[in-house]
Design an enzyme around this catalytic site. Structure first.
Site: not given
Ligand code: CP3
Length: 374
Positions: A40, A44, A53, A90, A170
């Protein structure tokens, strides 16, 4: 063991001397200092990511826009000179490419159309999958070109996918969860049906990784973020629990690794079965991954003894320690390096960068790793 060493030697010879430090470590050689990248590392916590973004309008809009995704991949490389550039994408693009609805809700994480026991599974259609994933492959091409054009000739491009167990978690849940009870219940009560879901994801993942490598990915990481949910707790290991880990974590990884090896014998694979505890050793032995990513619950001494003699190791600074920064982080990073830095070793975190992390702390960590000497 003998065969594995021989295969590794052949890999090194096939490629000549490996110039990129990350690829050298993955081939079992260690240069004077360990290579470094962070899970990562694009995200952000970086102001330039937040700006990009905003421009894109959303996370998935970025993922499927090769210009923006390549830019996001390059951002941490430019800022910190990382030895690895991880593709900006992703793990959940695989269910989406199989036709399952996916969106990222603000502050809520991923929301998927849940797959329930007994539901008809999506059908694997290779052409449809390839068409939907084509923008990601295009990102890979652009990053390879960008690394070259911007003279990051020491930085290796890492492609990735989620491991089938984590992706299926998921899919069964329809989003994030603390314990993924739906997937665990399904796996326990209807192993044959759950096995078909795992097989479908495995097949799609092999295609996806082949596509990334064909487009220019130089190494692959397989993220099994929720492998730890299948690790038997306490000391009352029943046989069936250990079998569950073997069936849903080890076996799909074996299939993916052997399929990739058969087609691309020179492309190394890093496997990250997070939370595996002592089963990391079994996982490493049975999958033959080129490197094993360890989380922060593993002691570096244990990894040196039980993993590093046979494979490269990647990890494992606690992301909380990076968030905190300062002298304590420096000490923690050096303790890891003192244990594992003799190699083959790749410095990383035990999980992804936390979004509140000040970028200055990442810069500090890069300095600590670069200035460390055996
Ligand atoms: O820098 C990088 O590591 C490259 C790209 C990358 C992302 N996700 C981008 C991302 C990688 C390698 C991943 C892997 C991933 N995605 C995993 C495995 C690793 C792990 O963290 O355990 C998992 C489980 C996912 C699924 C996922 N994606 C979740 C649960 C979430 C929501 C939580 C969150 O952090 O927002 C995402 C979103 C996501 N993936 C973001 C990024 C940069 C944040 C998107 C945004 O809001 O901008």
């Amino acid at each position: 063991m003998q065969a594995m060493r021989q295969a590794k030697t052949q890999k090194i010879q096939a490629a000549g001397v490996r110039e990129k430090p990350l690829l050298a470590a993955l081939a079992g050689e260690q240069k004077s200092r360990p290579p470094l990248w962070l899970m990562r590392q694009a995200g952000r916590y970086l102001p330039e990511y937040r700006a990009l973004r905003e421009k894109a309008g959303g996370f998935l809009e970025m993922v499927y826009n090769p210009d923006l995704a390549a830019e996001a991949t390059m951002q941490p490389v430019r800022r910190f000179g990382m030895d690895g550039a991880i593709l900006f994408s992703d793990i959940l693009v695989i269910p989406q490419a199989l036709g399952i609805g996916l969106r990222f809700a603000e502050g809520e994480g991923p929301v998927l159309e849940a797959v329930r026991p007994g539901d008809p599974l999506p059908v694997f259609e290779k052409q449809k999958l390839e068409m939907r994933l084509a923008p990601v492959y295009e990102t890979v091409r652009r990053v390879r070109e960008g690394l070259q054009a911007e003279s990051f000739s020491d930085t290796a491009l890492i492609g990735f996918a989620g491991a089938p167990w984590t992706v299926a978690c998921y899919m069964a849940e329809g989003g994030s969860s603390r314990d993924f009870a739906k997937a665990r219940t399904w796996a326990r009560e209807d192993a044959a049906g759950f096995g078909r879901l795992i097989d479908l994801v495995t097949e799609a993942t092999i295609e996806y990784l082949n596509g990334q490598i064909s487009a220019g990915a130089e190494a692959i990481q397989l993220f099994d973020s929720w492998a730890g949910l299948l690790v038997p707790g306490g000391n009352s290991h029943s046989h069936s629990e250990t079998d569950t880990y073997a069936r849903w974590v080890i076996e799909p990884a074996q299939r993916i690794i052997s399929a990739i090896r058969a087609r691309f014998p020179d492309v190394p694979i890093i496997a990250f079965p997070r939370g595996s505890g002592e089963l990391y050793a079994e996982y490493a032995r049975q999958t033959g991954a080129d490197a094993i990513g360890i989380d922060q619950d593993i002691s570096p001494g244990w990894a040196a003894e039980n993993l590093q003699k046979k494979t490269a190791v990647q990890g494992n600074l606690d992301p909380q320690s990076l968030l905190a920064g300062g002298a304590e982080m420096g000490r923690a990073a050096r303790a890891i390096l003192d244990c594992l830095g003799g190699g083959p070793f790749i410095f990383n975190l035990g999980h992804g960068v936390i979004k509140e992390t000040p970028p200055e702390h990442v810069a500090q960590l890069v300095d600590v790793v670069r200035s460390w000497r055996p």
